[in-house]
Write a protein that holds these residues in place. Structure first.
Motif, PDB file in Angstrom:
ATOM      1  N   TYR A  12     122.012   2.857  43.902  1.00 24.10           N
ATOM      2  CA  TYR A  12     122.221   4.292  44.125  1.00 24.10           C
ATOM      3  C   TYR A  12     121.131   5.155  43.491  1.00 24.10           C
ATOM      4  O   TYR A  12     121.039   6.341  43.792  1.00 24.10           O
ATOM      5  CB  TYR A  12     123.607   4.744  43.645  1.00 24.10           C
ATOM      6  CG  TYR A  12     123.995   4.353  42.233  1.00 24.10           C
ATOM      7  CD1 TYR A  12     123.390   4.917  41.116  1.00 24.10           C
ATOM      8  CD2 TYR A  12     125.004   3.422  42.020  1.00 24.10           C
ATOM      9  CE1 TYR A  12     123.762   4.570  39.845  1.00 24.10           C
ATOM     10  CE2 TYR A  12     125.387   3.062  40.744  1.00 24.10           C
ATOM     11  CZ  TYR A  12     124.778   3.645  39.656  1.00 24.10           C
ATOM     12  OH  TYR A  12     125.151   3.302  38.384  1.00 24.10           O
ATOM     13  N   ASN A  13     120.303   4.589  42.623  1.00 18.88           N
ATOM     14  CA  ASN A  13     119.178   5.329  42.065  1.00 18.88           C
ATOM     15  C   ASN A  13     117.863   5.042  42.780  1.00 18.88           C
ATOM     16  O   ASN A  13     116.801   5.464  42.322  1.00 18.88           O
ATOM     17  CB  ASN A  13     119.023   5.024  40.567  1.00 18.88           C
ATOM     18  CG  ASN A  13     120.048   5.755  39.729  1.00 18.88           C
ATOM     19  OD1 ASN A  13     120.439   6.866  40.056  1.00 18.88           O
ATOM     20  ND2 ASN A  13     120.500   5.132  38.648  1.00 18.88           N
ATOM     21  N   GLU A  53     120.565  -0.151  39.564  1.00 24.17           N
ATOM     22  CA  GLU A  53     121.519   0.042  40.660  1.00 24.17           C
ATOM     23  C   GLU A  53     120.863   0.661  41.886  1.00 24.17           C
ATOM     24  O   GLU A  53     119.930   1.467  41.777  1.00 24.17           O
ATOM     25  CB  GLU A  53     122.680   0.933  40.196  1.00 24.17           C
ATOM     26  CG  GLU A  53     123.470   0.357  39.032  1.00 24.17           C
ATOM     27  CD  GLU A  53     124.127  -0.962  39.389  1.00 24.17           C
ATOM     28  OE1 GLU A  53     124.437  -1.184  40.572  1.00 24.17           O
ATOM     29  OE2 GLU A  53     124.348  -1.787  38.464  1.00 24.17           O
TER      30      GLU A  53
END
Length: 404
Positions: free
Chosen positions: A320-321, A318
């Motif tokens: 967001y990481n 993802e």
């Protein structure tokens, strides 16, 4: 009756207790107080923000036993509160004081099999034949687990029973009882190689991330101090703390030299920081304080393009990481380091060997920086591997996703 101003008394007592430097930032409500710092013989560090100042003061205290932090009223102290909470949670200013020499003598004289927790690593002589490294509890090899479970007596000295320090509480005793040079560097062999680079009297700090797990495999020379995350796990902590620790180390060496007790084998004076790219991006500006005070700091930056530990837990692929791609080796120059400062990027064992054998890194002074380029899904052996495999199985649909 003779009187003394409160500010004069406070800074005089700090000097008497061994504090040579005060961390913090100026503000409207502390400017009059700051006028008394230099007259007391103290160095005003002047950090880039109060949170970093708190981390630096904590790192300083872990080396000298006590540190000092000045903030301004309201916004300053609230900014520093996370660092203060972390220091309280991990008892940074009192860690192992007064017990190390006695425990060292006990291990050496009895020859008992001895292990430690991650938080205790760096306190004892790891060259002794009866020292067997960090005990990893339920994820360790069968032999040490069997020895631990069947022991008639387990002596625990200075225990810190947090989940991160005990491999999910599995190390708490029961109540009754050479690589291919052109291959890419990987965590599974990386940390033992670093053992040969370390010197007596080095101070080592490990970031809250893959470094915090990998560094447990290091074999430390005598008199080496190691600090890592145990309870609070604030990923912003280590870079500012390295500044504080390096400053405290310099003060201690100056005191030893003045008192003619500085030995040849403890003249390293290096503070070595292993930090992830994600953590570095949060407090990178503290490099300017390290450079400003010409501190002897070596930074090994692990570039794996983001929050690898979080990927192992959830969101392997993802966005967001992920984090912004920085040109990390330009940071020292941007913050004012001299043009001849040692910086290099390594991605293979051959490049790593060349870097670790460069005398500019080994024997240099001031800030040096090495970028370690690793795969984004490469992690040290241990609990992170289990987390990574579980996340992969969930992505493949073999295991159900956790609900919220």
């Amino acid at each position: 009756m003779a009187t003394v101003l409160l500010a004069e008394y406070l800074f005089t007592r700090l000097r008497q207790l061994g504090v040579g430097s005060v961390h913090g930032d100026p503000g409207d409500y502390n400017l009059d107080l700051l006028d008394y710092v230099a007259p007391a013989g103290l160095c005003w560090v002047g950090n880039v923000n109060e949170l970093n100042a708190g981390y630096a003061a904590d790192g300083f205290a872990r080396i000298k036993g006590i540190g000092a932090l000045i903030t301004t009223f309201g916004v300053g102290e609230l900014s520093a509160i996370n660092a203060i909470a972390g220091a309280y949670a991990e008892h940074g200013e009192s860690r192992a004081l007064g017990i190390v020499e006695d425990v060292q003598a006990l291990i050496k004289s009895t020859n008992w099999p001895s292990r430690m927790t991650p938080y205790g690593k760096g306190l004892f002589d790891e060259t002794l034949s009866n020292f067997h490294g960090v005990y990893k509890g339920k994820i360790d090899d069968p032999a040490p687990q069997e020895l631990f479970d069947q022991a008639d007596l387990i002596m625990c000295l200075g225990p810190h029973w947090s989940s991160s320090n005990t491999y999910e509480y599995s190390t708490i005793p029961k109540a009754d009882a050479n690589v291919a040079p052109r291959e890419p560097i990987t965590h599974d062999k990386l940390w033992r190689i670093f053992s040969e680079y370390l010197l007596p009297d080095d101070i080592i700090l490990e970031g809250t991330g893959t470094a915090g797990h990998g560094i447990r495999e290091l074999l430390l020379p005598p008199l080496t101090r190691l600090f890592g995350p145990a309870t609070w796990l604030s990923i912003e902590y280590m870079l500012p703390a390295a500044q504080g620790a390096a400053l405290a180390q310099r003060e201690l060496q100056q005191e030893r030299s003045r008192d003619n007790v500085l030995k040849q084998e403890t003249k390293s004076g290096r503070t070595i920081l292993f930090i992830g790219d994600d953590s570095f991006q949060m407090t990178a500006q503290e490099l300017s304080t390290i450079i400003r005070h010409d501190l002897n700091v070596v930074v090994f930056l692990i570039n794996n393009n983001g929050y690898t530990i979080e990927r192992c837990i959830h969101g392997l692929h993802e966005r967001y990481n992920a984090i912004a791609r920085w040109r990390y080796l330009r940071a020292p120059s941007f913050f004012g380091v001299e043009d001849d400062a040692f910086t290099t990027s390594v991605g293979t064992w051959e490049e790593l060997d060349e870097a670790l054998n460069d005398e500019r890194l080994m024997d240099g002074k001031g800030l040096r920086m090495v970028e370690l380029c690793l795969d984004r899904e490469d992690v040290p052996r241990g609990p992170l591997v289990a987390c990574l495999e579980r996340e992969r199985r969930q992505i493949e649909g073999v295991m159900p996703r956790r609900g919220i």
